[in-house]
Scaffold this motif. Structure first.
Motif, PDB file in Angstrom:
ATOM      1  N   GLN A  35     -21.459 -81.152 -15.693  1.00  0.00           N
ATOM      2  CA  GLN A  35     -21.388 -82.064 -14.564  1.00  0.00           C
ATOM      3  C   GLN A  35     -22.666 -82.882 -14.385  1.00  0.00           C
ATOM      4  OE1 GLN A  35     -20.041 -78.976 -11.762  1.00  0.00           O
ATOM      5  NE2 GLN A  35     -18.278 -80.293 -11.378  1.00  0.00           N
ATOM      6  N   ILE A  36     -23.810 -82.283 -14.642  1.00  0.00           N
ATOM      7  CA  ILE A  36     -25.077 -83.017 -14.609  1.00  0.00           C
ATOM      8  C   ILE A  36     -25.814 -82.684 -15.903  1.00  0.00           C
ATOM      9  CG2 ILE A  36     -27.302 -83.353 -13.472  1.00  0.00           C
ATOM     10  CD1 ILE A  36     -26.023 -82.667 -10.820  1.00  0.00           C
ATOM     11  N   PRO A  37     -25.812 -83.598 -16.859  1.00  0.00           N
ATOM     12  CA  PRO A  37     -26.489 -83.320 -18.126  1.00  0.00           C
ATOM     13  C   PRO A  37     -27.935 -82.857 -17.910  1.00  0.00           C
ATOM     14  CG  PRO A  37     -25.194 -85.311 -18.309  1.00  0.00           C
ATOM     15  CD  PRO A  37     -25.182 -84.908 -16.845  1.00  0.00           C
ATOM     16  N   GLY A  38     -28.283 -81.784 -18.614  1.00  0.00           N
ATOM     17  CA  GLY A  38     -29.626 -81.218 -18.504  1.00  0.00           C
ATOM     18  C   GLY A  38     -29.736 -80.100 -17.489  1.00  0.00           C
ATOM     19  N   ALA A  39     -28.720 -79.914 -16.638  1.00  0.00           N
ATOM     20  CA  ALA A  39     -28.761 -78.849 -15.635  1.00  0.00           C
ATOM     21  C   ALA A  39     -28.694 -77.487 -16.308  1.00  0.00           C
ATOM     22  CB  ALA A  39     -27.611 -79.008 -14.640  1.00  0.00           C
ATOM     23  N   ASN A  40     -29.433 -76.545 -15.777  1.00  0.00           N
ATOM     24  CA  ASN A  40     -29.510 -75.211 -16.368  1.00  0.00           C
ATOM     25  C   ASN A  40     -29.054 -74.153 -15.361  1.00  0.00           C
ATOM     26  OD1 ASN A  40     -30.076 -73.584 -18.584  1.00  0.00           O
ATOM     27  ND2 ASN A  40     -32.102 -73.071 -17.805  1.00  0.00           N
ATOM     28  N   LEU A  41     -27.885 -74.390 -14.755  1.00  0.00           N
ATOM     29  CA  LEU A  41     -27.388 -73.514 -13.705  1.00  0.00           C
ATOM     30  C   LEU A  41     -25.879 -73.652 -13.605  1.00  0.00           C
ATOM     31  CD1 LEU A  41     -28.351 -71.872 -11.018  1.00  0.00           C
ATOM     32  CD2 LEU A  41     -27.832 -74.017  -9.887  1.00  0.00           C
ATOM     33  N   ASN A  42     -25.194 -72.542 -13.411  1.00  0.00           N
ATOM     34  CA  ASN A  42     -23.772 -72.505 -13.075  1.00  0.00           C
ATOM     35  C   ASN A  42     -23.649 -71.753 -11.768  1.00  0.00           C
ATOM     36  OD1 ASN A  42     -21.246 -73.053 -15.059  1.00  0.00           O
ATOM     37  ND2 ASN A  42     -23.196 -73.054 -16.154  1.00  0.00           N
ATOM     38  N   MET A  43     -22.837 -72.270 -10.848  1.00  0.00           N
ATOM     39  CA  MET A  43     -22.776 -71.647  -9.534  1.00  0.00           C
ATOM     40  C   MET A  43     -21.387 -71.857  -8.944  1.00  0.00           C
ATOM     41  SD  MET A  43     -25.533 -72.228  -6.444  1.00  0.00           S
ATOM     42  CE  MET A  43     -25.929 -73.813  -7.093  1.00  0.00           C
ATOM     43  N   GLY A  44     -20.890 -70.814  -8.289  1.00  0.00           N
ATOM     44  CA  GLY A  44     -19.611 -70.918  -7.617  1.00  0.00           C
ATOM     45  C   GLY A  44     -19.681 -70.338  -6.219  1.00  0.00           C
ATOM     46  N   TRP A  45     -18.941 -70.957  -5.290  1.00  0.00           N
ATOM     47  CA  TRP A  45     -18.816 -70.453  -3.920  1.00  0.00           C
ATOM     48  C   TRP A  45     -17.341 -70.215  -3.680  1.00  0.00           C
ATOM     49  CZ3 TRP A  45     -21.622 -74.748  -5.276  1.00  0.00           C
ATOM     50  CH2 TRP A  45     -22.985 -74.732  -5.010  1.00  0.00           C
ATOM     51  N   GLN A  46     -17.006 -68.993  -3.327  1.00  0.00           N
ATOM     52  CA  GLN A  46     -15.616 -68.642  -3.073  1.00  0.00           C
ATOM     53  C   GLN A  46     -15.544 -67.827  -1.791  1.00  0.00           C
ATOM     54  OE1 GLN A  46     -15.694 -66.432  -6.650  1.00  0.00           O
ATOM     55  NE2 GLN A  46     -14.382 -67.847  -7.754  1.00  0.00           N
ATOM     56  N   VAL A  47     -14.493 -68.045  -1.023  1.00  0.00           N
ATOM     57  CA  VAL A  47     -14.231 -67.234   0.162  1.00  0.00           C
ATOM     58  C   VAL A  47     -13.022 -66.360  -0.167  1.00  0.00           C
ATOM     59  CG1 VAL A  47     -13.601 -67.196   2.595  1.00  0.00           C
ATOM     60  CG2 VAL A  47     -15.208 -68.933   1.736  1.00  0.00           C
ATOM     61  N   PHE A  48     -13.277 -65.041  -0.244  1.00  0.00           N
ATOM     62  CA  PHE A  48     -12.217 -64.086  -0.536  1.00  0.00           C
ATOM     63  C   PHE A  48     -11.566 -63.652   0.772  1.00  0.00           C
ATOM     64  CE2 PHE A  48     -14.470 -64.090  -4.438  1.00  0.00           C
ATOM     65  CZ  PHE A  48     -13.535 -63.762  -5.401  1.00  0.00           C
ATOM     66  N   THR A  49     -10.242 -63.717   0.807  1.00  0.00           N
ATOM     67  CA  THR A  49      -9.488 -63.399   2.018  1.00  0.00           C
ATOM     68  C   THR A  49      -8.651 -62.135   1.882  1.00  0.00           C
ATOM     69  OG1 THR A  49      -7.686 -64.820   1.282  1.00  0.00           O
ATOM     70  CG2 THR A  49      -9.372 -65.824   2.714  1.00  0.00           C
ATOM     71  N   ARG A  50      -8.413 -61.704   0.639  1.00  0.00           N
ATOM     72  CA  ARG A  50      -7.618 -60.506   0.367  1.00  0.00           C
ATOM     73  C   ARG A  50      -8.254 -59.719  -0.777  1.00  0.00           C
ATOM     74  NH1 ARG A  50      -1.533 -62.801  -0.333  1.00  0.00           N
ATOM     75  NH2 ARG A  50      -1.553 -64.220   1.438  1.00  0.00           N
ATOM     76  N   PRO A  51      -7.946 -58.437  -0.854  1.00  0.00           N
ATOM     77  CA  PRO A  51      -8.491 -57.634  -1.960  1.00  0.00           C
ATOM     78  C   PRO A  51      -8.057 -58.168  -3.329  1.00  0.00           C
ATOM     79  CG  PRO A  51      -7.615 -56.210  -0.248  1.00  0.00           C
ATOM     80  CD  PRO A  51      -7.186 -57.618   0.095  1.00  0.00           C
ATOM     81  N   ILE A  52      -8.965 -58.051  -4.286  1.00  0.00           N
ATOM     82  CA  ILE A  52      -8.670 -58.428  -5.671  1.00  0.00           C
ATOM     83  C   ILE A  52      -9.643 -57.689  -6.591  1.00  0.00           C
ATOM     84  CG2 ILE A  52     -10.125 -60.495  -5.483  1.00  0.00           C
ATOM     85  CD1 ILE A  52      -7.120 -60.141  -7.852  1.00  0.00           C
ATOM     86  N   HIS A  53      -9.123 -57.109  -7.649  1.00  0.00           N
ATOM     87  CA  HIS A  53      -9.974 -56.503  -8.683  1.00  0.00           C
ATOM     88  C   HIS A  53     -10.352 -57.644  -9.618  1.00  0.00           C
ATOM     89  CE1 HIS A  53     -10.681 -52.569 -11.085  1.00  0.00           C
ATOM     90  NE2 HIS A  53     -11.690 -53.406 -11.195  1.00  0.00           N
ATOM     91  N   LEU A  54     -11.456 -58.319  -9.303  1.00  0.00           N
ATOM     92  CA  LEU A  54     -11.804 -59.593  -9.933  1.00  0.00           C
ATOM     93  C   LEU A  54     -12.206 -59.452 -11.394  1.00  0.00           C
ATOM     94  CD1 LEU A  54     -12.087 -62.618  -9.293  1.00  0.00           C
ATOM     95  CD2 LEU A  54     -14.506 -62.159  -8.835  1.00  0.00           C
ATOM     96  N   GLU A  55     -13.113 -58.566 -11.673  1.00  0.00           N
ATOM     97  CA  GLU A  55     -13.574 -58.340 -13.057  1.00  0.00           C
ATOM     98  C   GLU A  55     -13.291 -56.886 -13.408  1.00  0.00           C
ATOM     99  OE1 GLU A  55     -14.957 -60.232 -15.408  1.00  0.00           O
ATOM    100  OE2 GLU A  55     -15.537 -62.046 -14.343  1.00  0.00           O
ATOM    101  N   LYS A  56     -12.445 -56.656 -14.393  1.00  0.00           N
ATOM    102  CA  LYS A  56     -12.061 -55.282 -14.739  1.00  0.00           C
ATOM    103  C   LYS A  56     -12.870 -54.715 -15.898  1.00  0.00           C
ATOM    104  CE  LYS A  56      -7.478 -55.803 -12.867  1.00  0.00           C
ATOM    105  NZ  LYS A  56      -6.043 -55.769 -13.045  1.00  0.00           N
ATOM    106  N   GLU A  57     -13.459 -55.575 -16.717  1.00  0.00           N
ATOM    107  CA  GLU A  57     -14.188 -55.127 -17.901  1.00  0.00           C
ATOM    108  C   GLU A  57     -15.686 -55.414 -17.766  1.00  0.00           C
ATOM    109  OE1 GLU A  57     -12.767 -53.495 -20.444  1.00  0.00           O
ATOM    110  OE2 GLU A  57     -10.849 -53.616 -19.390  1.00  0.00           O
ATOM    111  N   PRO A  58     -16.539 -54.481 -18.192  1.00  0.00           N
ATOM    112  CA  PRO A  58     -17.974 -54.736 -18.200  1.00  0.00           C
ATOM    113  C   PRO A  58     -18.329 -55.844 -19.200  1.00  0.00           C
ATOM    114  CG  PRO A  58     -17.502 -52.413 -18.635  1.00  0.00           C
ATOM    115  CD  PRO A  58     -16.208 -53.130 -18.654  1.00  0.00           C
ATOM    116  N   HIS A  59     -19.387 -56.589 -18.885  1.00  0.00           N
ATOM    117  CA  HIS A  59     -19.838 -57.657 -19.773  1.00  0.00           C
ATOM    118  C   HIS A  59     -21.329 -57.901 -19.559  1.00  0.00           C
ATOM    119  CE1 HIS A  59     -18.655 -59.807 -16.055  1.00  0.00           C
ATOM    120  NE2 HIS A  59     -19.706 -60.558 -16.328  1.00  0.00           N
TER     121      HIS A  59
END
Length: 160
Positions: A35-59
């Motif tokens: 989105q911005i060439p040269g940027a060295n960051l990834n970022m997300g903002w999420q509002v969780f409203t219900r339960p979810i097993h988001l990541e099931k595997e280690p990484h």
């Protein structure tokens, strides 16, 4: 800001809509150098409203990552945190219960997850920050990259 000397450093198109039953919509994401060439960051903002097993595997990641958990009611994002999130970290899979506003620092190469938003009594704000121009992770001996919902999730042999 088109035509301005520094206009390319400003981004106003970072809203993403994923119609998932456990997320408020829309969400906000910054997809780094895509989105911005040269940027060295990834970022997300999420509002969780219900339960979810988001990541099931280690990484792991080749760079540092930060996970931030806050309540979603302004002005007090601390006392409005009313959830229980299960998180495992390290090769030993050390368990941690997140039941208050929390920041987790994950140094590069440190195994982490599963991540389970098990109980959500009030919506919570989740922010993931990865210090990389592209979102990548290593899981189960394979490298993965994700560039956003408009581009396909893919497994890759090497990340360039």
């Amino acid at each position: 800001m088109a035509g301005a000397k520094y206009g390319s450093l400003f981004l106003t198109e970072f809203k993403e809509t994923m119609n998932l039953p456990f997320l408020a919509s829309p969400q906000a994401y910054f997809r780094g150098a895509r989105q911005i060439p040269g940027a060295n960051l990834n970022m997300g903002w999420q509002v969780f409203t219900r339960p979810i097993h988001l990541e099931k595997e280690p990484h792991t990641h080749d760079v540092d990552e930060y996970l931030i958990f806050l309540g979603s009611k302004l002005p007090d994002v601390f006392s409005s945190f009313k959830a229980e999130v299960d998180f495992w970290i390290g090769k030993e899979q050390e368990y941690h219960l997140i039941n208050e506003a929390t920041i987790i620092f994950i140094p590069k190469g440190l195994l982490h997850c599963p991540l389970n938003f098990r109980i959500i009594n009030e919506p919570i704000l989740f922010q993931a920050i990865l210090l990389s121009p592209r979102f990548t992770k290593r899981m189960g001996g394979k490298d993965y990259a994700y560039d956003g919902p408009n581009l396909h999730d893919k497994s890759i042999d090497s990340v360039t």
